[in-house]
Design a protein around this motif. Structure first.
Motif, mmCIF file in Angstrom:
data_model
loop_
_atom_site.group_PDB
_atom_site.id
_atom_site.type_symbol
_atom_site.label_atom_id
_atom_site.label_comp_id
_atom_site.label_asym_id
_atom_site.label_seq_id
_atom_site.Cartn_x
_atom_site.Cartn_y
_atom_site.Cartn_z
ATOM 1 N N UNK A 2 0.806 -1.218 0.000
ATOM 2 C CA UNK A 2 0.000 0.000 0.000
ATOM 3 C C UNK A 2 0.842 1.272 0.000
ATOM 4 N N UNK A 3 2.162 1.128 0.121
ATOM 5 C CA UNK A 3 3.009 2.323 0.205
ATOM 6 C C UNK A 3 4.429 2.020 -0.258
ATOM 7 N N UNK A 4 4.915 2.819 -1.222
ATOM 8 C CA UNK A 4 6.311 2.720 -1.638
ATOM 9 C C UNK A 4 7.119 3.665 -0.751
ATOM 10 N N UNK A 5 7.987 3.093 0.066
ATOM 11 C CA UNK A 5 8.707 3.865 1.073
ATOM 12 C C UNK A 5 9.970 4.515 0.497
ATOM 13 N N UNK A 6 10.543 5.438 1.281
ATOM 14 C CA UNK A 6 11.727 6.198 0.865
ATOM 15 C C UNK A 6 12.865 5.316 0.359
ATOM 16 N N UNK A 7 13.123 4.238 1.054
ATOM 17 C CA UNK A 7 14.289 3.422 0.716
ATOM 18 C C UNK A 7 14.184 2.817 -0.683
ATOM 19 N N UNK A 8 12.987 2.799 -1.257
ATOM 20 C CA UNK A 8 12.818 2.259 -2.605
ATOM 21 C C UNK A 8 12.747 3.344 -3.669
ATOM 22 N N UNK A 9 12.979 4.593 -3.296
ATOM 23 C CA UNK A 9 13.121 5.658 -4.291
ATOM 24 C C UNK A 9 14.404 5.423 -5.072
ATOM 25 N N UNK A 10 14.426 5.854 -6.325
ATOM 26 C CA UNK A 10 15.568 5.594 -7.198
ATOM 27 C C UNK A 10 16.898 5.994 -6.558
ATOM 28 N N UNK A 11 16.943 7.151 -5.920
ATOM 29 C CA UNK A 11 18.193 7.645 -5.345
ATOM 30 C C UNK A 11 18.652 6.851 -4.131
ATOM 31 N N UNK A 12 17.749 6.103 -3.526
ATOM 32 C CA UNK A 12 18.107 5.352 -2.324
ATOM 33 C C UNK A 12 18.389 3.877 -2.581
ATOM 34 N N UNK A 13 18.195 3.438 -3.804
ATOM 35 C CA UNK A 13 18.415 2.027 -4.114
ATOM 36 C C UNK A 13 19.880 1.628 -3.973
ATOM 37 N N UNK A 14 20.782 2.605 -4.083
ATOM 38 C CA UNK A 14 22.208 2.306 -3.984
ATOM 39 C C UNK A 14 22.751 2.443 -2.565
#
Length: 323
Positions: free
Chosen positions: A80-92
């Motif tokens: 139900x929610x895409x969290x910060x850690x899965x934002x493109x900039x945080x994937x690395x």
């Protein structure tokens, strides 16, 4: 009248001084072994995985710049929610930073369940790891609560990218109340850690018709980077130390490298030449004590940015999930 109003608010539970005040001794009574558990955890983790200090420092920056220093970057996504850690900039973001917080939280929950926030754990782990690898000690007031919101769509545009202009990066820091000098001091965190090849590939491959690489790079350094990153398109995890001289030591070598053309990212080269920032990169290259003092003050300030206290947050049972 003001005293009566405050007393009424306190009675109604709208103001709680014990919750809203931060203190370096916040857990002295509620979790007496807090400092020792933190120290044992980060020491063991750093010894077994020497990239932990850099990973945790980067994780702390990425956390504070979005919702404030409230551990929102630690939350996992749900259906139900895409969290910060899965934002493109945080994937690395390296896993060691997440892991050291989880280890500390697990140990602290056994010692004093429901007392210590993930936000405080991340803030203290960052400070202690920076100090452990040679960096300055600075105060970390405690009593933060963990945030109640973590959304991936709030990340883009709020974290500096290596491809941004120096004006854009200055603006990102300025809206959070940080001066140019504080921005440069915080950028000194690049003295430890690494960057993925894709983040600087445009500066070392086919830069222009007349040059394979950006002229700001030392030619031999650029050649070495091309060899190190030759397979980065097939293997996106390929990376290079931000400071090739003393990669695992927190010192001012990052700033010393810049005028020699040994900066890794495009923003490193720009920061060493732009008149708004060069005076500070030159100062910190010559004077490590000045850098350490400025970095410590800026980290104390960053650690208080956007914090949650009282009912604006919670003490999570797990750092990767809201209660």
């Amino acid at each position: 009248m003001a005293l009566i109003l405050f007393s009424l608010l306190f009675f109604l539970g709208l103001v709680n001084p014990s919750e809203s005040r931060l203190s370096v001794n916040y857990y002295q009574k509620s979790c007496p072994r807090f400092s020792q558990i933190m120290q044992d955890t980060i020491t063991n983790k750093q010894i077994t995985s020497p990239t932990t200090a850099a990973a945790t420092l980067r994780l702390f920056f990425h956390d504070c710049f979005i919702e404030g220093c409230d551990a929102s970057v630690l939350v996992s996504s749900t259906p139900f929610n895409e969290a910060e850690r899965d934002a493109d900039m945080n994937l690395s973001l390296p896993g060691d930073g997440f892991d050291v917080v989880v280890r500390a939280k697990t140990a602290l929950e056994l010692a004093c369940p429901g007392v210590v926030s993930c936000a405080d754990i991340l803030a203290v782990a960052t400070r202690d790891l920076v100090t452990m690898v040679g960096g300055p000690f600075y105060k970390v007031p405690l009593g933060r609560r963990d945030g109640l919101v973590s959304r991936a769509n709030r990340v883009e545009g709020n974290l500096p990218r290596p491809t941004m202009s120096i004006s854009q990066i200055i603006s990102i820091f300025a809206v959070r109340g940080f001066s140019v000098q504080e921005m440069v001091a915080l950028s000194g965190a690049h003295t430890i850690g690494f960057s993925h090849c894709k983040e600087f590939s445009s500066g070392i491959y086919n830069y222009s018709r007349s040059s394979q690489s950006n002229p700001s790079y030392n030619p031999r350094f650029a050649e070495g980077l091309r060899k190190a990153c030759s397979d980065y398109q097939k293997n996106p995890t390929l990376s290079v130390f931000n400071d090739i001289m003393t990669p695992n030591k927190f010192d001012n070598m990052y700033f010393q490298n810049l005028p020699k053309g040994l900066g890794l990212l495009a923003t490193d080269h720009t920061m060493a030449t732009d008149p708004r920032t060069r005076q500070f990169t030159d100062l910190y290259a010559k004077n490590q004590s000045a850098f350490f003092e400025a970095f410590g003050r800026a980290m104390e300030k960053l650690g208080l940015y956007g914090i949650k206290t009282g009912r604006r947050g919670e003490i999570r049972r797990r750092c990767d999930a809201l209660n």
